[in-house]
Design a protein around this motif. Structure first.
Motif, short mmCIF file in Angstrom:
data_model
loop_
_atom_site.label_atom_id
_atom_site.label_comp_id
_atom_site.label_asym_id
_atom_site.label_seq_id
_atom_site.Cartn_x
_atom_site.Cartn_y
_atom_site.Cartn_z
N SER A 254 70.70 110.69 98.99
CA SER A 254 71.87 110.27 98.23
C SER A 254 71.57 109.01 97.42
O SER A 254 72.17 108.79 96.38
CB SER A 254 73.08 110.07 99.12
N TYR A 255 70.62 108.19 97.87
CA TYR A 255 70.24 107.01 97.09
C TYR A 255 69.39 107.40 95.89
O TYR A 255 69.39 106.71 94.87
CB TYR A 255 69.49 106.03 97.99
N SER A 256 68.65 108.52 96.01
CA SER A 256 67.68 108.81 94.97
C SER A 256 68.34 109.27 93.66
O SER A 256 67.70 109.21 92.62
CB SER A 256 66.66 109.84 95.45
N GLY A 257 69.60 109.69 93.69
CA GLY A 257 70.27 110.07 92.45
C GLY A 257 70.40 108.90 91.50
O GLY A 257 69.82 108.89 90.41
N PRO A 258 71.17 107.87 91.89
CA PRO A 258 71.28 106.69 91.01
C PRO A 258 69.94 106.02 90.75
O PRO A 258 69.69 105.53 89.65
CB PRO A 258 72.19 105.74 91.79
N LEU A 259 69.05 106.04 91.77
CA LEU A 259 67.74 105.41 91.59
C LEU A 259 66.96 106.08 90.48
O LEU A 259 66.42 105.42 89.59
CB LEU A 259 66.97 105.48 92.91
N LEU A 260 66.91 107.42 90.51
CA LEU A 260 66.16 108.13 89.48
C LEU A 260 66.77 107.90 88.10
O LEU A 260 66.04 107.71 87.12
CB LEU A 260 66.16 109.63 89.79
N ALA A 261 68.10 107.92 88.02
CA ALA A 261 68.74 107.68 86.72
C ALA A 261 68.32 106.32 86.18
O ALA A 261 68.05 106.16 84.99
CB ALA A 261 70.25 107.74 86.86
N ASP A 262 68.25 105.34 87.07
CA ASP A 262 67.82 104.00 86.68
C ASP A 262 66.37 104.00 86.22
O ASP A 262 66.04 103.42 85.19
CB ASP A 262 67.95 103.07 87.89
N LEU A 263 65.50 104.63 87.01
CA LEU A 263 64.07 104.59 86.73
C LEU A 263 63.73 105.39 85.48
O LEU A 263 62.90 104.96 84.67
CB LEU A 263 63.28 105.14 87.92
N LEU A 264 64.37 106.55 85.29
CA LEU A 264 64.00 107.41 84.18
C LEU A 264 64.40 106.81 82.84
O LEU A 264 63.81 107.13 81.81
CB LEU A 264 64.65 108.79 84.33
N THR A 265 65.45 105.96 82.82
CA THR A 265 65.85 105.38 81.55
C THR A 265 65.10 104.09 81.25
O THR A 265 65.47 103.36 80.34
CB THR A 265 67.36 105.10 81.52
N GLY A 266 64.05 103.83 82.00
CA GLY A 266 63.17 102.74 81.62
C GLY A 266 63.56 101.40 82.21
O GLY A 266 64.71 101.18 82.57
N SER A 267 62.57 100.53 82.31
CA SER A 267 62.81 99.19 82.83
C SER A 267 62.35 98.20 81.80
O SER A 267 61.22 98.28 81.31
CB SER A 267 62.03 99.01 84.13
N PHE A 268 63.21 97.27 81.44
CA PHE A 268 62.85 96.30 80.41
C PHE A 268 61.64 95.48 80.85
O PHE A 268 60.69 95.31 80.10
CB PHE A 268 64.02 95.37 80.12
N VAL A 269 61.69 94.96 82.09
CA VAL A 269 60.65 94.04 82.54
C VAL A 269 59.28 94.70 82.49
O VAL A 269 58.32 94.16 81.91
CB VAL A 269 60.95 93.55 83.97
N VAL A 270 59.17 95.91 83.08
CA VAL A 270 57.86 96.55 83.16
C VAL A 270 57.37 96.95 81.77
O VAL A 270 56.21 96.74 81.42
CB VAL A 270 57.94 97.77 84.09
N GLU A 271 58.27 97.51 80.96
CA GLU A 271 57.84 97.94 79.62
C GLU A 271 57.45 96.74 78.76
O GLU A 271 56.54 96.83 77.94
CB GLU A 271 58.97 98.73 78.94
N ASN A 272 58.13 95.63 78.99
CA ASN A 272 57.83 94.43 78.22
C ASN A 272 56.51 93.80 78.67
O ASN A 272 55.69 93.40 77.86
CB ASN A 272 58.99 93.44 78.40
#
Lengths: 322, 322
Positions: free
Chosen positions: B249-267
């Motif tokens: 149940s945690y992996s739903g919101p987690l994946l949505a977060d991860l799949l739309t990218g992370s500013f810090v890591v991409e930067n």
């Protein structure tokens, strides 16, 4: 195998408490027995004392520049110095002050918001409950960073104008005003979980006989909330508030990294780490610029999480889910 | 089952409407406009022409209808016609900052990169978190548990903006094991994946530990033991099914977060994803981009939560989908 199964619960259970102990006393007892949690409390208190007394014992001020740029840790500068030759240790401890303040007040805003929203939804029920929880659902599906950026920049526009017009405020006051937007913005995105937890608790309390009895005797709903509902959810609220603080400190460090957090020459752990990260280059590695602020951030978050976990285990042994 | 699926998918539409409206209005509430330059506002003539070109001179409700694609405009010959494009046709509109690019183009370019990075980080977090969680749950109260739980909490306290610079400093600059940045070969993907995934692996380990601890107390686990099954069969064939539910149940919101990218890591690693766009568009008031990315996030979140609910029903047959 079955022998072990039947024994396992009995070894874990604490020795039967005398009947005179209140649930609260029993919870405290469970808490003091949890060594990591007590250690976390100790570390948090030490940090607090250090942060509060540092201005009197510090050999440097947090803005004092010197010619010793990028000097590695030494006897004069235990944590080294940064690009302007400022003492990093002073800046890290000063940053702790800002980070802790943002974390605690942000958590307070989140708690008040979440308790009011969740308790009213759970207590009033019906249409309001449906509406209130739909709002929480919608806010959940909006990327929080959009919300924070809009909120902070909008508030900043208003407040800056107002400060300058009314108090003829200088840039320093405007810098402090940034803190207020951070409280508001971080509180505004962190209350959703709290609202859900509180609503669940209130919904189940609402079914209890003493609430019905009180309402049947003609008590005003507000009195029932204040007298019967709030004291019963107090424990769980404190527990989740403790776990919200480190989450908010982390989010603040992210905002500082974006340049939306605290503004120079003020500093928070996040802005110090961001400064350190901007000095990364293949020729000279200024490791102390990242390692010390990050070390303080991580140990403090660790301590607060241990503390929060300990409080949760002591007061809410059933509700363990992150 | 199919009725349930259809209902959930149709229920997505009102949510998308609300999200598009909210983000559309929110981002316009913030001071400033997409045509402001770094210092002075653009010259009045240029600004007027730009506003006209992007229909920013129309009243707000008309702009919103135009964005949805249900507005009529004059066709220049005295009559009116339906506007071209719009959300109803899947067109997210032009970007205000990257002139001559549609939001669709930018999403189509960046989303696959963000998604592959997010998926890798998700797999990393699961791959580390689940075994660690199971191990600590089975060794509950022993040294293995204390050490494992400490590390999972530690991971949970180190944000990406600390892990990233440390990894770059150590593994990329000092020992030159990995490339510092960019996104072109599997070798380039290692550091960003670890940076993004480490924090969540700690969270997943904690959830897994609690799930497994609860599952091992279930009556059917005792039965499985009583049948004489080996410990690994009890854990992996019987207990795991129930124990993994909190992680699911945690992996739903987690994946949505991860799949739309992370500013810090991409930067930090110069990864060409959309996480950077999300933050920069909100900061630069690129109105259409903000709304478009908010919609992408909301769609992903709802679909993934649906997937979570389906998985739930599959893992725990007692759960009825309704």
């Amino acid at each position: 195998m079955s022998l072990i199964v039947s024994q396992a619960p009995s070894t874990e259970r604490p020795p039967a408490a005398p009947p005179s102990l209140t649930p609260n006393q029993r919870a405290w007892r469970r808490f003091w027995r949890n060594r990591p949690a007590v250690l976390g409390l100790f570390w948090t208190l030490c940090l607090l004392v250090l942060v509060l007394t540092w201005p009197w014992i510090a050999p440097y001020t947090f803005e004092a520049t010197s010619d010793a740029q990028f000097s590695p840790p030494s006897a004069q500068h235990w944590f080294g110095t940064d690009v302007h030759g400022r003492d990093l240790m002073t800046r890290v401890i000063y940053g702790a002050r800002i980070s802790l303040l943002v974390g605690w007040i942000g958590a307070l805003v989140a708690v008040i918001n979440g308790v009011v929203w969740g308790a009213s939804a759970g207590f009033l029920g019906g249409k309001w409950d449906g509406f209130a929880m739909r709002v929480v659902d919608v806010l959940y599906s909006l990327p929080s960073i959009i919300f924070v950026i809009v909120l902070i920049t909008t508030l900043e526009g208003f407040l800056r104008k107002w400060l300058v017009a009314t108090f003829d405020a200088g840039p320093a006051a405007v810098g402090y005003a940034r803190l207020i937007f951070l409280f508001a913005g971080l509180g505004a995105i962190s209350w959703l979980n709290m609202a859900r937890i509180v609503r669940g608790q209130v919904l189940s309390l609402r079914q209890r006989a003493f609430v019905d009895a009180s309402l049947a005797l003609g008590a005003h709903p507000l009195r029932v909330i204040a007298k019967h509902i709030l004291p019963n959810i107090f424990g769980i609220v404190i527990v989740y508030a403790t776990l919200t603080i480190p989450a908010i400190i982390l989010y603040e460090s992210f905002l500082s990294y974006l340049g939306l957090g605290i503004q120079a020459p003020m500093a928070s752990w996040g802005s110090l780490i961001a400064d350190g990260a901007s000095q990364l280059n293949p020729i000279r590695v200024y490791w102390w610029l990242i390692v010390f602020p990050a070390g303080m951030l991580v140990t403090s978050l660790l301590a607060m999480n241990f503390l929060g976990d300990g409080l949760r285990d002591a007061w809410d042994p059933k509700g363990r889910s992150d | 089952m199919w009725i349930y699926l259809t209902k959930r998918i149709v229920g997505l539409l009102p949510l998308l409407l609300v999200i598009s409206f909210l983000s559309f209005m929110l981002v316009r509430m913030a001071p400033g406009s997409p045509f402001d330059k770094e210092r002075a506002p653009a010259s009045p003539d240029i600004e007027r022409t730009l506003r006209e070109k992007y229909h920013q001179d129309e009243p707000l409700w008309q702009q919103y209808l135009r964005y949805l694609g249900v507005a009529r405009e004059s066709d220049g010959q005295g009559g009116t016609r339906w506007v071209r494009g719009g959300l109803v046709q899947g067109d997210l509109g032009p970007s205000f900052k990257y002139r001559n690019h549609g939001v669709n183009d930018i999403v189509a370019q960046g989303l696959p990169v963000s998604m592959s990075l997010g998926l890798l980080a998700f797999l990393f977090a699961m791959g580390v978190g689940i075994p660690l969680g199971i191990y600590t749950a089975l060794r509950r109260g022993q040294w293995g548990d204390h050490i494992g739980s400490f590390f999972s909490l530690l991971a949970f306290c180190i944000p990406g903006l600390v892990v990233g610079p440390l990894l770059i400093m150590g593994l990329a600059l000092q020992w030159r094991l990995f490339p510092v940045a960019l996104w072109s070969s599997p070798w380039h993907m290692v550091l960003p994946t670890v940076t993004l995934g480490l924090y969540f692996s700690g969270r997943i380990a904690r959830l897994m530990r609690e799930g497994m601890t609860e599952a091992m107390k279930e009556a059917y686990v005792v039965t499985a033991r009583a049948k004489g099954l080996s410990e690994s069969q009890v854990v992996f064939r019987h207990a795991l099914r129930l124990a993994i539910l909190p992680v699911v149940s945690y992996s739903g919101p987690l994946l949505a977060d991860l799949l739309t990218g992370s500013f810090v890591v991409e930067n930090l690693f110069l990864v060409p994803g959309i996480g950077v766009f999300l933050v920069n568009s909100a900061l630069g008031r690129d109105y259409n981009m903000v709304v478009g990315l908010a919609l992408v996030y909301a769609v992903l979140l709802v679909l993934l939560n649906l997937a979570v609910d389906l998985t739930y029903g599959f893992l725990d047959r007692r759960v009825k989908l309704s």
